[in-house]
Design a protein around this motif. Structure first.
Motif, PDB file in Angstrom:
ATOM      1  N   LEU A 113       7.144  14.501   1.047  1.00  0.00           N
ATOM      2  CA  LEU A 113       5.969  13.766   1.517  1.00  0.00           C
ATOM      3  C   LEU A 113       6.316  12.446   2.191  1.00  0.00           C
ATOM      4  N   PHE A 114       7.250  11.716   1.607  1.00  0.00           N
ATOM      5  CA  PHE A 114       7.501  10.359   2.063  1.00  0.00           C
ATOM      6  C   PHE A 114       8.866  10.164   2.714  1.00  0.00           C
ATOM      7  N   GLY A 115       9.682  11.202   2.767  1.00  0.00           N
ATOM      8  CA  GLY A 115      10.996  11.076   3.387  1.00  0.00           C
ATOM      9  C   GLY A 115      11.953  10.223   2.572  1.00  0.00           C
ATOM     10  N   LEU A 116      11.816  10.273   1.265  1.00  0.00           N
ATOM     11  CA  LEU A 116      12.661   9.470   0.386  1.00  0.00           C
ATOM     12  C   LEU A 116      13.980  10.175   0.112  1.00  0.00           C
ATOM     13  N   SER A 117      14.966   9.392  -0.251  1.00  0.00           N
ATOM     14  CA  SER A 117      16.232   9.968  -0.705  1.00  0.00           C
ATOM     15  C   SER A 117      16.060  10.430  -2.149  1.00  0.00           C
ATOM     16  N   ASN A 118      17.023  11.190  -2.636  1.00  0.00           N
ATOM     17  CA  ASN A 118      16.985  11.667  -4.010  1.00  0.00           C
ATOM     18  C   ASN A 118      16.955  10.491  -4.984  1.00  0.00           C
ATOM     19  N   LEU A 119      17.768   9.497  -4.728  1.00  0.00           N
ATOM     20  CA  LEU A 119      17.839   8.322  -5.601  1.00  0.00           C
ATOM     21  C   LEU A 119      16.510   7.559  -5.628  1.00  0.00           C
ATOM     22  N   SER A 120      15.902   7.365  -4.476  1.00  0.00           N
ATOM     23  CA  SER A 120      14.625   6.646  -4.413  1.00  0.00           C
ATOM     24  C   SER A 120      13.519   7.425  -5.108  1.00  0.00           C
ATOM     25  N   ALA A 121      13.453   8.731  -4.858  1.00  0.00           N
ATOM     26  CA  ALA A 121      12.423   9.555  -5.492  1.00  0.00           C
ATOM     27  C   ALA A 121      12.571   9.540  -7.006  1.00  0.00           C
ATOM     28  N   THR A 122      13.803   9.604  -7.489  1.00  0.00           N
ATOM     29  CA  THR A 122      14.044   9.556  -8.929  1.00  0.00           C
ATOM     30  C   THR A 122      13.639   8.199  -9.494  1.00  0.00           C
ATOM     31  N   GLY A 123      13.917   7.135  -8.778  1.00  0.00           N
ATOM     32  CA  GLY A 123      13.531   5.800  -9.228  1.00  0.00           C
ATOM     33  C   GLY A 123      12.021   5.649  -9.352  1.00  0.00           C
ATOM     34  N   TYR A 124      11.280   6.160  -8.360  1.00  0.00           N
ATOM     35  CA  TYR A 124       9.820   6.100  -8.432  1.00  0.00           C
ATOM     36  C   TYR A 124       9.297   6.937  -9.599  1.00  0.00           C
ATOM     37  N   LEU A 125       9.894   8.094  -9.818  1.00  0.00           N
ATOM     38  CA  LEU A 125       9.453   8.938 -10.931  1.00  0.00           C
ATOM     39  C   LEU A 125       9.722   8.286 -12.276  1.00  0.00           C
ATOM     40  N   LEU A 126      10.870   7.655 -12.413  1.00  0.00           N
ATOM     41  CA  LEU A 126      11.179   7.000 -13.687  1.00  0.00           C
ATOM     42  C   LEU A 126      10.284   5.791 -13.931  1.00  0.00           C
ATOM     43  N   SER A 127       9.873   5.109 -12.870  1.00  0.00           N
ATOM     44  CA  SER A 127       8.955   3.986 -13.065  1.00  0.00           C
ATOM     45  C   SER A 127       7.550   4.479 -13.410  1.00  0.00           C
ATOM     46  N   LEU A 169       0.835  -1.197   0.000  1.00  0.00           N
ATOM     47  CA  LEU A 169       0.000   0.000   0.000  1.00  0.00           C
ATOM     48  C   LEU A 169       0.873   1.252   0.000  1.00  0.00           C
ATOM     49  N   TRP A 170       1.963   1.234   0.760  1.00  0.00           N
ATOM     50  CA  TRP A 170       2.896   2.361   0.820  1.00  0.00           C
ATOM     51  C   TRP A 170       3.515   2.627  -0.554  1.00  0.00           C
ATOM     52  N   VAL A 171       3.966   1.579  -1.221  1.00  0.00           N
ATOM     53  CA  VAL A 171       4.573   1.726  -2.545  1.00  0.00           C
ATOM     54  C   VAL A 171       3.540   2.236  -3.544  1.00  0.00           C
ATOM     55  N   ASP A 172       2.323   1.712  -3.482  1.00  0.00           N
ATOM     56  CA  ASP A 172       1.268   2.180  -4.391  1.00  0.00           C
ATOM     57  C   ASP A 172       0.978   3.658  -4.182  1.00  0.00           C
ATOM     58  N   ARG A 173       1.012   4.094  -2.957  1.00  0.00           N
ATOM     59  CA  ARG A 173       0.769   5.513  -2.640  1.00  0.00           C
ATOM     60  C   ARG A 173       1.869   6.390  -3.242  1.00  0.00           C
ATOM     61  N   ILE A 174       3.115   5.957  -3.129  1.00  0.00           N
ATOM     62  CA  ILE A 174       4.236   6.726  -3.669  1.00  0.00           C
ATOM     63  C   ILE A 174       4.161   6.774  -5.193  1.00  0.00           C
ATOM     64  N   VAL A 175       3.892   5.645  -5.819  1.00  0.00           N
ATOM     65  CA  VAL A 175       3.816   5.604  -7.281  1.00  0.00           C
ATOM     66  C   VAL A 175       2.656   6.457  -7.780  1.00  0.00           C
ATOM     67  N   ASP A 176       1.534   6.431  -7.079  1.00  0.00           N
ATOM     68  CA  ASP A 176       0.393   7.255  -7.474  1.00  0.00           C
ATOM     69  C   ASP A 176       0.737   8.740  -7.397  1.00  0.00           C
ATOM     70  N   GLU A 177       1.417   9.124  -6.342  1.00  0.00           N
ATOM     71  CA  GLU A 177       1.830  10.530  -6.217  1.00  0.00           C
ATOM     72  C   GLU A 177       2.845  10.891  -7.290  1.00  0.00           C
ATOM     73  N   ALA A 178       3.730   9.973  -7.631  1.00  0.00           N
ATOM     74  CA  ALA A 178       4.717  10.216  -8.687  1.00  0.00           C
ATOM     75  C   ALA A 178       4.035  10.409 -10.044  1.00  0.00           C
ATOM     76  N   ARG A 179       2.970   9.664 -10.288  1.00  0.00           N
ATOM     77  CA  ARG A 179       2.222   9.827 -11.546  1.00  0.00           C
ATOM     78  C   ARG A 179       1.580  11.196 -11.643  1.00  0.00           C
ATOM     79  N   HIS A 180       1.093  11.696 -10.520  1.00  0.00           N
ATOM     80  CA  HIS A 180       0.374  12.970 -10.533  1.00  0.00           C
ATOM     81  C   HIS A 180       1.293  14.182 -10.524  1.00  0.00           C
ATOM     82  N   SER A 181       2.368  14.122  -9.783  1.00  0.00           N
ATOM     83  CA  SER A 181       3.179  15.334  -9.617  1.00  0.00           C
ATOM     84  C   SER A 181       4.418  15.378 -10.495  1.00  0.00           C
TER      85      SER A 181
END
Length: 77
Positions: A51-65, A30-42
């Motif tokens: 929002l999620f306390g992610l590192s730069n690398l993690s946030a970039t990975g979610y955005l690229l996915s 559920l946590w991963v789905d929430r992050i991916v959904d936010e990445a799709r929108h923003s």
């Protein structure tokens, strides 16, 4: 009195993930789905980091996915 006995009994501890397990959805998924959904929108890594306390690398990975078309490849030195 019976009511006083019930009031003194310790309540069973409930964890947040236990609620989701009852419906067959792990809390981590559920946590991963929430992050991916936010990445799709923003499409903003700084927003994901805030929002999620992610590192730069993690946030970039979610955005690229979420937006594979925005992958520009590596930066040449």
């Amino acid at each position: 009195m019976k009511n006083q006995d019930v009031a003194r009994r310790p309540r069973p501890r409930r964890c947040a993930s236990c609620r989701f397990q009852r419906v067959g959805l792990p809390a981590g998924r559920l946590w991963v789905d929430r992050i991916v959904d936010e990445a799709r929108h923003s499409a903003d890594p700084v927003r994901l980091m805030d929002l999620f306390g992610l590192s730069n690398l993690s946030a970039t990975g979610y955005l690229l996915s979420a937006h594979p078309d925005k992958n520009i490849g590596t930066i040449a030195p």
